[in-house]
Enzyme design. Structure first.
Site, mmCIF file in Angstrom:
data_model
loop_
_atom_site.group_PDB
_atom_site.id
_atom_site.type_symbol
_atom_site.label_atom_id
_atom_site.label_comp_id
_atom_site.label_asym_id
_atom_site.label_seq_id
_atom_site.Cartn_x
_atom_site.Cartn_y
_atom_site.Cartn_z
ATOM 1 N N ASP A 449 -0.267 4.158 1.852
ATOM 2 C CA ASP A 449 -1.453 3.704 2.571
ATOM 3 C C ASP A 449 -2.337 4.888 2.969
ATOM 4 O OD1 ASP A 449 -3.161 1.841 3.715
ATOM 5 O OD2 ASP A 449 -1.564 0.820 4.822
ATOM 6 N N ASP A 514 -7.199 -5.863 2.387
ATOM 7 C CA ASP A 514 -6.347 -6.296 3.492
ATOM 8 C C ASP A 514 -6.529 -7.781 3.778
ATOM 9 O OD1 ASP A 514 -5.000 -3.965 3.993
ATOM 10 O OD2 ASP A 514 -6.240 -3.339 5.668
#
Length: 712
Positions: A449, A514
């Site tokens: 990430d 997301d």
């Protein structure tokens, strides 16, 4: 008077012709449908020779691959910079040019005054019609050259008068906008230090009104995971070009004598079969030339990622229950997300301290890894290596390891700073931590990430270093993959903030957004597919209501949306009802049955007569089978949906058609449609493509599947 040579690059369906003057740089004079191999390229050059025009320079300024202000080009120059306030308007001259094979051109040029040398390499891939170009600038002069820009320009014909650009935001990436080519210049610029959510480095140009299945189009993409600038320009002389390159901070690239700078790859293709033809070329190129070979050899496993199921609340018994239930619905890879390390109970602390938090996981992660592998699944783990929290042992020990400009406050993003990976001690520390964990546990997958933009990306000397940071990220990824080739890596950056073909040379999957709200994902995944194949698109089934939008969607809609990607679950599977688990298992089985087709075939988006209806599918390369989805994004304008014309089938073959309609997708109708009641039928490819099929009545925000198999 200089002489001009012509070079013809050709592939399976397209040609690229360049004029190459002795006293200048190569210029593209043709890019389109394949010309005969023995085309008289001098005649083509004569046909395209530009006359002088009153009110301009006596000689037409060349629109070369790197347009030069020093030769009178008054548009967006490809090369900008200076050395001691000199050499800011040079003139590069070709020294050598070669065509080692039918698809490759290599040009070496030099400016005898400044000493700058430029290498240009273009390759038109023979199998996919995809063009790859890059330049390398070397300072062979006596003074440091401050490079401000090096971009590559691709002229397009006047008929390419409509543009499709990409914009968006966090949780809403890959939005598109279509517009007529402006009268002067369109600029798309990104300064976020990663690819960005709001300015994907790709652009499409085509004949006005181009569609999915028809129209001539050109697509270009900068394969780079940092700052960039795209320019679409029309000059006063009527020429038009698209220029792509990296964006630099002031003083960021200083080329001392002997130093070089290499541009990111520009990857482009042409199609006369609409956006489908363009994306199919990109997809095959990514599969054959960019992705690691094992991605095509290993079926993409069904994921369960724990983030939206438990967030930071890691409880061993609950996790083991999730493992059992995940295996029961067909999951093949279980990924433990954020919260397993350091002091990490929320997003304010712990980043950088890559040691297992034994207060949450007594004795380490071995119990969970064992539970996952014993259930027949692979284990994956979340990391955010590039970041550090101020509240962490790492930052307290090494506050000088972050990117910053001395004397100024560095803004925080998600309570975190960015580590300077170009410092060897920083990348060594991160590699040691990753390597240790990968050797300690049977980890087969990393979710990598990156949750903030780069601001004030200054190195220890205070110099801007966004460029070197991007290269350092690539280097660390490559180092991890070299040491652990069995470990796959996903690129996540607050969702789709780092999705590009540069990062895909080091990773095997991307987290597209997301937001896994099925309605938003339907829109995003369509435009994502213009450049990227479905097998790298992380697409998960969300909880209900969705955690980023609050919307509620039927499980069937969520399942079908996730099917056309690398499918996974992002929820607490333990809390699902028995009926939900059964339906999930049913579609997981459909995914497993079709994933070879989905991840090797030709993605085909369909043109529809109602914007509320979105339809798309994948057709096998030999056209023996296909899987299509039809999704209603809103309430249709009419009570009945218009007939849906399929695409990509073999007109002369018969296909067995089956429908899969989730119960909650059926709209208000007193009885099933005839086709639905008969559970499909056998029809010719010609009828399915030319006449189309009437869809059942569907609720808004619902979807169905169409399975087709040739009856030979």
């Amino acid at each position: 008077m200089s002489s001009i040579h012509y070079h013809h690059l050709h592939s399976v369906r397209s040609s690229l012709v360049l004029s190459c003057p002795d006293d200048g740089l190569p210029a593209i004079i043709y890019w389109g449908a394949k010309l005969p191999e023995h085309t008289d390229t001098q005649a083509l050059g004569l046909l395209h020779s530009k006359p002088a025009h009153g009110g301009t320079l006596d000689n037409h300024p060349p629109l070369s691959l790197v347009p030069e202000a020093g030769r009178g080009f008054l548009g967006a120059a490809g090369l900008e910079g200076q050395a001691d306030r000199k050499h800011w308007a040079g003139q590069l001259q070709t020294q050598a040019i070669s065509q080692p094979n039918p698809g490759t051109l290599i040009c070496d040029a030099r400016d005898p005054v400044s000493g700058l040398a430029l290498n240009l390499t273009l390759t038109l891939d023979g199998a996919t019609d995809v063009l790859c170009a890059r330049g390398t600038l070397t300072n062979r002069g006596d003074s440091t050259f401050m490079l401000d820009r090096l971009g590559l320009s691709f002229p397009l014909p006047a008929r390419a008068d409509e543009l499709m650009t990409f914009h968006g935001r966090w949780i809403q990436e890959f939005l598109t906008e279509r517009k007529a080519w402006p009268k002067d210049r369109l600029v798309r610029e990104n300064r976020r230090g990663r690819t960005s959510h709001d300015s994907f480095p790709g652009i499409i140009a085509g004949v006005p009104g181009f569609q999915e299945t028809r129209g001539e189009v050109w697509g270009l993409h900068l394969a780079w995971s940092g700052n960039h600038q795209l320019v679409a320009e029309k000059t006063s002389l009527g020429e038009r070009h698209i220029q792509l390159g990296e964006w630099f901070y002031p003083g960021e690239i200083a080329l001392a004598p002997g130093d070089s700078y290499q541009t990111p790859e520009v990857i482009g293709t042409w199609s006369d079969q609409g956006l489908n033809g363009l994306s199919q070329g990109f997809h095959q190129y990514v599969r054959q030339q960019i992705l690691a070979p094992e991605i095509g050899q290993k079926p993409r496993p069904v994921h369960l990622n724990t983030w939206e199921g438990i967030y930071f609340d890691h409880q061993p018994e609950q996790l083991k229950a999730m493992v059992r239930e995940a295996a029961a619905v067909g999951v093949e890879r279980f990924i433990l997300d954020d919260g397993w390390f350091g002091k990490r109970d929320d997003d304010t602390s712990g980043l950088g301290d890559w040691f297992v938090d034994e207060s949450k996981h007594p004795g380490g992660l071995g119990y969970l890894v064992d539970a996952v592998t014993q259930a027949g699944m692979e284990f994956g783990l979340w990391f955010e290596p590039e970041m550090v929290n101020a509240d962490s042992d790492l930052y307290r020990a090494h506050p000088d390891w972050v990117l910053a400009v001395s004397g100024y406050d560095q803004p925080l993003g998600r309570h975190q700073y960015v580590l300077n990976l170009s410092r060897p001690e920083v990348s060594d520390y991160l590699f040691e931590r990753l390597d240790n964990l990968l050797r300690t546990y049977d980890i087969r997958y990393i979710k990598w990430d990156m949750n903030r933009d780069l601001t004030q990306p200054g190195n220890a000397a205070g110099q801007a270093s966004a460029h070197t940071q991007t290269l350092a990220v690539y280097a660390l990824l490559a180092r991890v993959r070299t040491a652990h080739p069995e470990v796959e890596i996903e690129s996540c950056a607050s969702g789709g903030g780092r999705v590009d073909m540069g990062i895909l040379r080091h990773t095997q999957r991307v987290w597209t957004s997301d937001c896994i709200d099925a309605l938003e994902r339907q829109r995003m995944q369509r435009s994502f597919s213009y450049f990227f194949p479905p097998e790298i698109n992380g697409s998960h089934i969300s909880a209900n209501p969705n955690h980023t939008t609050g919307r509620r969607h039927s499980l069937g809609f969520r399942l079908i949306t996730a099917l056309f990607g690398h499918m996974g679950l992002e929820l607490d599977v333990v809390s699902m009802t028995a009926a939900e688990k059964a339906q999930t298992r049913e579609l997981v089985d459909i995914y497993k049955r079709h994933r070879t087709l989905l991840h090797s075939g030709h993605t085909t988006r369909l043109d529809t007569a109602d914007e509320a209806l979105q339809a798309y599918g994948v057709v096998a390369a030999d056209r023996s089978k296909a899987l299509f989805a039809a999704a209603t994004l809103a309430l249709p304008k009419q009570m009945l949906l218009p007939p849906l014309q399929l695409s990509g089938l073999d007109s002369d073959r018969l296909y067995q058609l089956k429908l899969w309609l989730p119960p909650e997708a059926a709209g208000p109708s007193p009885a099933p449609s005839v086709l639905q009641a008969q559970r499909g039928g056998t029809f010719s490819g010609a009828l399915l493509m030319q006449a189309g099929l009437q869809l059942p009545v569907l609720n808004p925000e619902a979807a169905l599947l169409l399975e087709l198999e040739a009856r030979d």
